[in-house]
Design a protein around this motif. Structure first.
Motif, PDB file in Angstrom:
ATOM      1  N   ARG A 188      47.041  31.247  78.721  1.00 12.74           N
ATOM      2  CA  ARG A 188      47.047  31.986  79.994  1.00 12.74           C
ATOM      3  C   ARG A 188      48.481  32.213  80.499  1.00 12.74           C
ATOM      4  O   ARG A 188      48.715  32.309  81.696  1.00 12.74           O
ATOM      5  CB  ARG A 188      46.252  31.210  81.041  1.00 12.74           C
ATOM      6  CG  ARG A 188      44.806  30.985  80.641  1.00 12.74           C
ATOM      7  CD  ARG A 188      44.027  30.385  81.793  1.00 12.74           C
ATOM      8  NE  ARG A 188      42.643  30.123  81.427  1.00 12.74           N
ATOM      9  CZ  ARG A 188      41.724  29.656  82.269  1.00 12.74           C
ATOM     10  NH1 ARG A 188      42.066  29.385  83.530  1.00 12.74           N
ATOM     11  NH2 ARG A 188      40.489  29.447  81.871  1.00 12.74           N
ATOM     12  N   ARG A 219      50.481  34.703  80.505  1.00  8.07           N
ATOM     13  CA  ARG A 219      50.784  35.910  81.280  1.00  8.07           C
ATOM     14  C   ARG A 219      50.372  35.728  82.742  1.00  8.07           C
ATOM     15  O   ARG A 219      51.115  36.081  83.650  1.00  8.07           O
ATOM     16  CB  ARG A 219      50.070  37.116  80.680  1.00  8.07           C
ATOM     17  CG  ARG A 219      50.620  37.544  79.321  1.00  8.07           C
ATOM     18  CD  ARG A 219      49.913  38.804  78.827  1.00  8.07           C
ATOM     19  NE  ARG A 219      50.449  39.224  77.545  1.00  8.07           N
ATOM     20  CZ  ARG A 219      51.514  39.987  77.386  1.00  8.07           C
ATOM     21  NH1 ARG A 219      52.171  40.419  78.456  1.00  8.07           N
ATOM     22  NH2 ARG A 219      51.934  40.333  76.181  1.00  8.07           N
ATOM     23  N   ARG A 220      49.191  35.186  82.933  1.00  5.86           N
ATOM     24  CA  ARG A 220      48.708  34.982  84.297  1.00  5.86           C
ATOM     25  C   ARG A 220      49.550  33.937  85.032  1.00  5.86           C
ATOM     26  O   ARG A 220      49.733  34.020  86.260  1.00  5.86           O
ATOM     27  CB  ARG A 220      47.247  34.536  84.250  1.00  5.86           C
ATOM     28  CG  ARG A 220      46.601  34.413  85.607  1.00  5.86           C
ATOM     29  CD  ARG A 220      45.148  34.031  85.471  1.00  5.86           C
ATOM     30  NE  ARG A 220      44.502  33.901  86.767  1.00  5.86           N
ATOM     31  CZ  ARG A 220      43.251  33.505  86.945  1.00  5.86           C
ATOM     32  NH1 ARG A 220      42.510  33.201  85.881  1.00  5.86           N
ATOM     33  NH2 ARG A 220      42.738  33.406  88.149  1.00  5.86           N
ATOM     34  N   LEU A 221      50.077  32.939  84.290  1.00  8.46           N
ATOM     35  CA  LEU A 221      50.874  31.858  84.904  1.00  8.46           C
ATOM     36  C   LEU A 221      52.372  32.050  84.677  1.00  8.46           C
ATOM     37  O   LEU A 221      53.135  31.092  84.702  1.00  8.46           O
ATOM     38  CB  LEU A 221      50.429  30.510  84.322  1.00  8.46           C
ATOM     39  CG  LEU A 221      48.969  30.113  84.581  1.00  8.46           C
ATOM     40  CD1 LEU A 221      48.626  28.833  83.842  1.00  8.46           C
ATOM     41  CD2 LEU A 221      48.743  29.931  86.082  1.00  8.46           C
TER      42      LEU A 221
END
Length: 516
Positions: free
Chosen positions: A103, A105-107
């Motif tokens: 994850r 990209r999201r973080l």
């Protein structure tokens, strides 16, 4: 980041720091390059240093600074049970960084922010309060680890759970910090002692002073010179507090002793704490003056507080007030003279006035002797006189007396750099070139940052020694001086007497004038 550093806590490399600053001319980029250049012979040493700092950054032990977590935990029961320590947060956050890669990209923002803050601390030096800003982000990734474990357990993914559990155990072992009990106990007792002193709880402060002594004796710590100086100041402070305890609380002497104790503490405090202690000292001295306006030492104490906070003009004003009330107060005369001496040749007459009076009052401080000797060989003092209470005027320029005082100062403080420098000038003025050059060479070995300046002085001394100037013509020689060519308007009108407390040869003021 210099070679030989630990990168943990604040321990500047005294031996190389000054030379780096001087060579870089105080340019930050240049100083950084020179600092890293200390590892040129063994580049791997810098890699080891970075690894040491990285390990300390994720270590469960919080490196104390001033008031710290362990201090609060020792005195607050709520922190002694059930707290989340960095011993868990560190490995859980590191595991979270690995588990959250899918994850990324999201973080991205938490990843980048955690990396930037972590790098900024490791690039400098590791300390608990520097790491504090990173703990919230570590908590985010530690929470991700917990969430991942709960979700994996719910889905019965036992193999990934086992791998993740083993990874966490390895990271926890790496982050497991052994708390240096001796250092923490010493730090804890010192901090609590200062807190009680600021609150005016002398009995409790002395209890922790005794615990502090015991901790030092049992710790086996090797104390450096700076720590020994601070401990000596602490002992002097408590001598004053011991005195204050046996005096009536509303007496001027009680508040004077308290003020003196707080003033000694200024040598062991810094920044905000120093401001608080300074205010307490001033309040104590002022209270003693309210009770007894004639009390000896209160004005001097106010001067010490201002002086130790860098406000020398205010300090000089208080020293003059002390001398006005108590003309024989040796420390006030001494310190007033040292301040005036530090302001340059224009202040030398008044400085010498203070020094002579301090010597008459019984002061035998080596710096007073050395500075008075330095003034007495200054050619600007030729023809001038100093008037002292109940004595005949004495010449301000006196190389013979200066030499006696210089030798005495060197005998009393053979390693004091200020004494060495001024005594060297006195030796030079008395044509003792070998001794003068020898002292400057000693100074050059100890003060590497002044190598260029001191080398130039040594070369100048050697040149005068090897090529002495021609002697002045004998007085009254008709071949050299024509009386008819002397212009009376060009005679120096300032070559007369210097009266007490003045720089300009005006009429004498009373001996107990505030200017000395």
């Amino acid at each position: 980041n210099a070679r030989g550093q630990e990168g943990v806590s604040w321990n500047p490399p005294t031996e190389v720091m000054r030379s780096i600053l001087m060579e870089s001319n105080f340019s930050l980029p240049r100083a950084m390059l020179l600092t890293l250049g200390t590892h040129r012979a063994e580049p791997w040493g810098y890699v080891e240093l970075l690894w040491t700092k990285t390990s300390a950054f994720f270590n469960g032990y919080e490196i104390p600074n001033n008031v710290n977590f362990y201090l609060h935990r020792a005195h607050l029961r709520s922190l002694q049970v059930g707290f989340v320590s960095v011993s868990f947060l560190g490995p859980a956050a590191l595991l979270g960084l690995l588990l959250a890669i899918p994850r990324r990209r999201r973080l991205a923002v938490p990843y980048l922010l955690l990396g930037a803050l972590t790098a900024s601390v490791i690039a400098l030096y590791v300390l608990a309060r520097f790491r504090l800003q990173v703990l919230p982000l570590m908590a985010v990734f530690a929470a991700y680890s917990i969430d991942w474990f709960l979700e994996a357990w719910a889905r019965r993914r036992y193999a990934p759970l086992g791998v993740a559990g083993l990874t966490f155990a390895l990271l926890a072992a790496w982050c497991m910090g052994e708390q240096p009990a001796a250092y923490t106990t010493v730090s804890k007792n010192t901090a609590v002692m200062i807190m009680h002193l600021k609150a005016g709880n002398l009995d409790q402060a002395m209890r922790y002073r005794d615990l502090h002594r015991t901790s030092l004796e049992q710790s086996g710590l090797e104390l450096d010179e700076n720590t020994l100086v601070k401990l000596a100041s602490l002992e002097r402070a408590f001598e004053f507090f011991d005195t204050a305890l046996v005096l009536p609380e509303e007496s001027g002497e009680h508040h004077l002793a308290m003020g003196n104790g707080y003033t000694e503490l200024l040598e062991v405090t810094k920044r905000g704490e120093k401001i608080e202690i300074s205010d307490l000292a001033r309040a104590s001295f002022r209270r003693s003056l309210e009770i007894n306006p004639q009390i000896k030492g209160a004005h001097y104490g106010l001067g010490l507080v201002d002086g130790r906070n860098g406000d020398t003009p205010a300090a000089l004003t208080h020293y003059r007030d002390e001398v006005k009330l108590h003309p024989d107060h040796g420390p006030a005369l001494r310190d007033a003279g040292l301040i005036r001496f530090s302001w340059g040749e224009g202040s030398y007459p008044e400085a010498l006035q203070y020094f002579e009076r301090a010597l008459m009052a019984g002061e035998r401080d080596p710096r007073v002797l050395a500075c008075a000797a330095r003034i007495a060989v200054d050619t600007l003092m030729i023809g001038r006189e100093i008037r002292l209470p109940d004595t005949d005027p004495i010449p301000a320029y006196d190389p013979t007396l200066a030499l006696l005082r210089a030798r005495r100062a060197l005998q009393l403080a053979p390693d004091d750099p200020i004494v060495i420098e001024h005594v060297a000038t006195v030796f030079y003025a008395n044509k003792l070139f070998a001794e003068a050059i020898g002292l400057l060479e000693r100074l050059r070995e100890e003060q590497h940052w002044r190598t260029g300046e001191l080398t130039a002085r040594i070369n100048a001394f050697e040149q005068i020694r090897d090529n002495p100037p021609p002697p002045p013509p004998p007085p009254g020689d008709p071949d050299e001086i024509d009386p008819d060519e002397i212009n009376p308007n060009e005679i120096d009108a300032d070559a007369g007497e210097i009266d007490a407390g003045t720089d300009d040869g005006t009429e004498a003021t009373p001996a107990n004038d505030s200017d000395g």
